[in-house]
Design a protein around this motif. Structure first.
Motif, short mmCIF file in Angstrom:
data_model
loop_
_atom_site.label_atom_id
_atom_site.label_comp_id
_atom_site.label_asym_id
_atom_site.label_seq_id
_atom_site.Cartn_x
_atom_site.Cartn_y
_atom_site.Cartn_z
N ASP A 130 8.43 -5.90 -1.19
CA ASP A 130 7.04 -6.31 -1.39
C ASP A 130 6.87 -6.94 -2.78
O ASP A 130 7.84 -7.28 -3.47
CB ASP A 130 6.11 -5.09 -1.17
N ASP A 131 5.64 -7.10 -3.18
CA ASP A 131 5.23 -7.76 -4.42
C ASP A 131 6.03 -7.25 -5.63
O ASP A 131 6.30 -6.05 -5.73
CB ASP A 131 3.74 -7.44 -4.62
N TRP B 289 8.08 -10.38 0.57
CA TRP B 289 6.63 -10.59 0.38
C TRP B 289 6.38 -11.88 -0.38
O TRP B 289 7.06 -12.18 -1.37
CB TRP B 289 6.08 -9.41 -0.42
N ARG C 63 -8.71 -10.04 -8.60
CA ARG C 63 -7.36 -9.50 -8.82
C ARG C 63 -6.57 -10.40 -9.79
O ARG C 63 -5.41 -10.69 -9.57
CB ARG C 63 -6.60 -9.32 -7.51
N LYS D 178 6.36 -11.43 4.63
CA LYS D 178 5.05 -10.78 4.60
C LYS D 178 4.15 -11.72 3.80
O LYS D 178 4.31 -11.83 2.58
CB LYS D 178 5.13 -9.40 3.95
N ASP E 19 0.88 -12.74 2.20
CA ASP E 19 -0.33 -12.08 1.72
C ASP E 19 -1.36 -13.10 1.24
O ASP E 19 -1.05 -14.29 1.05
CB ASP E 19 0.07 -11.13 0.57
N ASN F 262 -4.80 -12.39 -1.26
CA ASN F 262 -5.56 -11.25 -1.78
C ASN F 262 -6.91 -11.57 -2.41
O ASN F 262 -7.38 -10.79 -3.24
CB ASN F 262 -4.70 -10.47 -2.78
N CYS G 170 -0.95 -10.93 6.29
CA CYS G 170 -1.54 -9.85 5.50
C CYS G 170 -2.57 -10.50 4.58
O CYS G 170 -2.39 -11.62 4.13
CB CYS G 170 -0.43 -9.19 4.68
N GLY H 4 -4.52 -6.28 3.01
CA GLY H 4 -4.52 -5.48 4.24
C GLY H 4 -4.92 -6.38 5.40
O GLY H 4 -4.33 -7.44 5.61
N TRP I 203 -0.88 -7.20 9.13
CA TRP I 203 -0.94 -5.94 8.41
C TRP I 203 -2.39 -5.48 8.53
O TRP I 203 -3.30 -6.14 8.01
CB TRP I 203 -0.49 -6.11 6.95
N ASP J 137 -4.61 -1.85 4.13
CA ASP J 137 -3.89 -1.22 3.02
C ASP J 137 -4.04 0.29 3.06
O ASP J 137 -3.46 0.98 2.21
CB ASP J 137 -4.41 -1.74 1.68
#
Ligand code: DGJ
Length: 710
Positions: A328-329, A373, A405, A438, A440, A442, A484, A487, A503, A506
Motif C-alpha cells: 500500500d501507500d 498501491w 489530506r 490498488k 486510490d 483520496n 479505491c 475507501g 475497496w 476504510d
C-alpha cells in the motif's frame, strides 16, 4: 402501430416508439406475458381542465416543448437562445434483439439526438443519449442531460443512500410524495454519500417482498439522480451526469454522450440486486479466476516501509494461505507520511535501494501475486511533480483549491500530465511483476478548473481517468485494478467497466462492515466487494471483535487480511488459516450464486447468504448485530432455495459458537435437520441464541432423494 415489447429475466419493457415523438415507456416492471395488446390505448390519460390540449408524453428524454413541466431531459443554449428542444424521430432501428437506436433531430435547435436503449438477459434496462451540434455557431452549451424511466403510482416509498468516510452506503427512506427527490453530487468523484441505487417501491418493500424499481448512474464524476412525482400523477426515476457551468460546449459537429443510466426492477430488493449481479457477471471483462486471498499492508504497517518487516509479513501471510500481497501507500519518493510525494511515481531509493525487486521477488517466491498501491490523479504540493508543473493542477481564478489530506488533483485534461502518468504507471508495470493495482483517490475535486482558461474540468477528468485505465489494461492485459477512493467513494458501473473490484470502506470493523457490505450488495456481487479481516481492535472504531466475527464477515466479499500477522498469536493465525481454507472451499459458490437477505422484524438479527445458481446448496450467516428484542430470538427464514427440494441444514464451522449450546442446544443445531426449501423460506428455523456482535454460519445442501421428506 403496436408497442414494442421486450421480455427478459422476468421483466417486461413496453415502449411506444411511434414517430415522430421520442419513445415513451408504457410499462417497466413484472413480465406481462406475450400479449400487451390494448396497452397503448389504455395507457392514454384523460384530458382534464386547465391542461395542455394534447397528451403530454413522459418520454425517455422529457421535453418542455411537449408540455412536460417536470425536470426536462435536455437543457442547454446557444448564447441564450435555443433553450428548449423539440426532437422529431426520423429513424428507429433494432440492430440486435433487445437493443434499440432512436435517431431524432431538432432542425430549429440545430441538434441531433441518438438514444440507445437495451435490455439485458437478466432484465436490466440501460440507456444513454448522444447529442450532436449540427449548427456552425455559436456553440451549444449543455446544461444537463437527464434520462428517465417511469414507475407506477404504486411506488409509494423512495429508498436512496447516503454515507461518509468509514460508513459508506447508509440507506434512507421517505414517502414518494409530489415533488422531486434530487440527489446531486459535486465531489468530482462518485462519493461515499452517493446513492448507488435510487429506488422507489410499494409500501414497506423489503429484500424479499414488495415491488421495487431502481436506477443507477454509471459515472465516476459529478452526477445526479432523482425520483419525481408530478401533480398530474406521473412518477419517474432519472439520472445523468451533473455538468458544471459551461463544462460541455459543443462546436459544430461535436457530440456529448451521456453515461449509461441503468434501471432494475425486482420483487424485493434481492431480485433488483440479482439483475445487476447477473449482468456484471456476464460481461467479458468480469474477473473469472478464483478471487485470491489478499493481504494488504496498510493497517499492518502504514508508512513504516521496511524490507525485513514486509518480507516477514509476506511469510506470515503465506502461512495462513494468502495468495496476493498488496504493497500500500508509502513506497515512492518522498512519501514518508501523507504530507508529501504524491505525483513522484518512482520507487524511493532511500527506502528501497534495490528498488522493489527484493520484496517482489520474495513475494513471488512464496507463490503470492504482487499488487501495488497508486493514487495517480493526486499530487502533493510538496512533490517534485508539483514544483515542476504547477500548471498541471486543477484550479481556477488564479487560486489553489483548499487542500484535502495535504493534496491537490492533477489535471488529466493536460496532455502532459496524462502522458506523464501513463508513462510512469506503464514503466512500473513493465519493470515489476505486478498483478494488481490498488487505484486510490483520496479527495473531492473542488474548484476544479482547467488552466489557463479556467474552464470546469471534471467532465474531461472523468473521461481521461477511464482512458488511462483502459490504456494500461490494453498494454498490460491481465493486470487487475481495484477502485479505491478513501475507501468506498468510487463505486459505480462506469469505473467498474475497467476495474475488477472496489475497496468498500476504510473501516474494517466487522459490525460496520456488515451494514456496508449488505447495502453495497444492492449493486455489486460479493466477488467485487473487497472485505478484509482486521486486528481484534478496530483501527477506526476501537471496537473489539472475535476473529470468527471478523472473518465470517469478510467471507461474504472478496476476502482479504489487513492486520499485522507477525504480531498475531499462533492460535489466531491457525484459526485464520481455517477461515482462509473455508473461503477457498466456498468461493466458487459465493462468487457465482444468488445473494439473499432475509427481512427480519428484529433489526438486531440479520440473515444473509448465497444460494448456488442451481440451488443445490447455500451458505447463510446469522448475525447478531446487537442484543435482541426477544430471547430466544425466534425463527429465522432461510430464503432462496428450491421450494420443492429437500435440504439438510447444519452449522458450518468455524463460526462463533452460539451461547450455551452445551447446556441446552437446539436439536437441529446439534444433529442437523432436513426440510424443504419452502419450509426453510416460509416457516424458517429457530435461531440459536447468540451473543451480540457474533455470527454463525449455516450450510444447506440438497438432500438425497431417498431420504427426501417430500
Ligand atoms: C485510503 C485507502 O482507502 C486506504 O486503504 C489506504 O490505501 C490509504 N488511502 C493510503 O493512503
Amino acid at each position: 402501430m403496436n408497442p414494442l415489447h421486450w421480455r427478459a429475466g422476468g421483466v417486461s419493457l413496453v415502449l411506444d416508439c411511434t414517430p415522430p415523438r421520442l419513445p415513451r415507456v408504457l410499462h417497466w416492471g413484472a413480465d406481462l406475458g406475450p400479449s400487451v395488446a390494448g396497452l397503448l390505448d389504455t395507457a392514454r390519460p384523460q384530458q382534464v381542465s386547465n391542461s395542455i390540449d394534447d397528451e403530454v408524453p413522459l418520454s425517455l428524454l422529457p421535453e418542455h416543448a411537449a408540455g412536460w413541466v417536470g425536470t426536462p431531459g435536455l437543457t442547454g443554449h446557444r448564447d441564450g437562445a435555443g433553450f428548449s428542444t423539440s426532437f422529431t424521430v426520423y429513424e428507429v432501428t433494432e440492430p440486435v434483439a433487445h437493443q434499440l437506436r432512436i435517431a431524432a433531430r431538432d432542425a430549429a435547435a440545430g441538434l441531433s439526438l441518438l438514444l440507445e436503449l437495451e435490455m439485458t438477459a437478466s432484465g436490466l434496462v440501460r440507456q444513454r443519449a448522444t447529442v450532436t451540434n449540427e449548427h456552425a455557431s455559436p456553440a451549444y452549451t449543455i446544461g444537463g442531460l437527464l434520462l428517465t424511466l417511469p414507475v407506477p403510482t404504486e411506488a409509494a416509498e423512495v429508498l436512496d443512500f447516503t454515507g461518509r468516510h468509514l460508513r459508506e452506503r447508509i440507506p434512507q427512506r421517505q414517502p414518494f410524495t409530489v415533488g422531486t427527490r434530487l440527489r446531486e453530487n459535486r465531489r468530482g468523484r462518485t462519493g461515499a454519500d452517493a446513492s448507488i441505487v435510487l429506488a422507489a417501491g410499494t409500501t414497506g418493500f423489503g429484500f424479499r417482498d414488495g415491488e421495487v424499481w431502481g436506477v443507477h448512474v454509471a459515472w465516476s464524476g459529478n452526477h445526479r439522480a432523482l425520483a419525481e412525482r408530478t401533480s398530474t400523477g406521473e412518477s419517474l426515476l432519472g439520472g445523468g451526469e451533473l455538468l458544471l457551468a459551461g463544462e460541455v460546449r459543443l462546436a459544430a459537429g461535436q457530440s456529448y454522450r451521456s453515461p449509461w443510466l441503468y434501471g432494475s426492477y425486482g420483487r424485493g430488493l434481492d431480485e433488483l440486486s440479482a439483475r445487476f449481479h447477473s449482468y456484471l457477471r456476464a460481461r467479458p471483462q468480469h474477473p473469472r479466476t478464483p478471487r485470491p486471498v489478499i493481504v494488504n499492508t496498510w493497517e499492518a504497517v502504514y508508512f513504516d516501509h521496511d524490507l525485513g518487516k514486509l518480507t516477514a509479513l509476506a511469510d506470515a501471510a503465506a502461512q495462513v494461505g494468502a495468495e496476493r500481497f498488496v504493497l500500500d501507500d508509502g513506497w515512492f519518493r518522498h512519501r514518508r507520511d501523507d504530507h508529501a510525494g504524491l505525483g513522484d511515481w518512482y520507487v524511493d531509493e532511500t527506502v528501497w535501494p534495490k528498488g522493489l525487486h527484493p520484496l517482489v521477488d520474495h513475494v513471488r517466491g512464496l507463490g503470492l501475486q504482487f499488487g501495488l498501491w497508486v493514487e495517480p490523479e493526486m499530487v502533493n504540493p510538496d512533490s517534485d511533480l508539483a514544483r515542476a508543473h504547477p500548471e498541471w493542477i486543477l484550479s481556477t481564478g488564479g487560486r489553489m483549491p483548499p487542500l484535502a489530506r495535504f493534496q491537490q488533483v492533477l489535471d488529466l485534461g493536460h496532455g502532459g500530465a496524462y502522458a506523464y502518468l501513463l508513462d510512469r504507471l506503464d514503466a512500473l508495470l513493465t519493470e515489476y511483476d505486478i498483478a494488481y493495482l490498488k487505484w486510490d483517490h483520496n479527495r473531492d475535486l473542488i474548484d476544479a478548473g482547467h488552466s489557463p482558461g479556467g474552464e470546469a474540468g471534471v467532465h474531461v477528468q472523468t473521461l481521461r481517468l477511464y482512458q488511462l485505465m483502459d490504456e494500461l489494461k490494453a498494454r498490460h492485459p491481465g493486470v487487475e485494478i481495484e477502485s479505491c477512493s478513501s475507501g468506498g467513494s468510487r463505486v459505480d458501473l462506469g469505473v467498474l467497466e475497467r476495474a475488477d473490484r472496489i475497496w468498500s470502506s476504510d473501516c474494517n470493523d466487522a459490525l460496520e462492515r456488515q451494514a456496508i457490505q449488505r447495502w453495497t450488495g444492492t449493486l455489486l456481487p460479493p466477488e467485487m466487494i473487497g472485505a478484509h479481516v482486521g486486528p481484534a481492535v478496530s483501527h477506526t472504531t476501537g471496537r473489539v471483535h472475535t476473529l470468527d466475527f471478523r472473518a465470517g464477515t469478510a467471507l461474504f466479499g472478496h476476502f482479504g487480511i489487513e492486520w499485522n500477522l507477525t504480531e498475531a498469536s499462533g492460535a489466531d493465525r491457525a484459526r485464520l488459516a481455517e477461515w482462509v481454507r473455508l473461503y477457498k472451499e466456498l468461493r466458487g459458490l459465493l462468487h457465482s450464486g444468488t445473494v439473499v437477505r432475509s427481512d427480519h422484524p428484529d433489526e438486531s438479527l440479520w440473515v444473509h447468504g448465497v444460494v448456488a445458481a442451481d440451488r443445490s446448496e447455500a451458505v447463510y450467516a446469522l448475525v447478531a448485530m446487537s442484543t435482541g428484542v426477544w430471547s430466544p430470538p425466534g425463527r429465522v427464514r432461510l430464503p432462496g432455495l428450491d421450494p420443492e427440494a429437500a435440504y439438510r441444514i447444519a452449522p458450518l464451522p468455524p463460526g462463533d459458537r452460539p451461547e450455551g449450546p452445551a447446556r441446552n442446544p437446539l436439536s437441529w443445531w446439534r444433529d442437523g435437520a432436513v426440510l424443504s426449501g419452502r419450509s426453510l423460506a416460509v416457516a424458517g428455523v429457530q435461531a440459536p441464541v447468540l451473543f451480540p456482535e457474533r455470527l454463525v454460519l449455516i450450510r444447506a445442501r440438497v438432500h438425497s432423494v431417498a431420504n427426501s421428506i417430500i
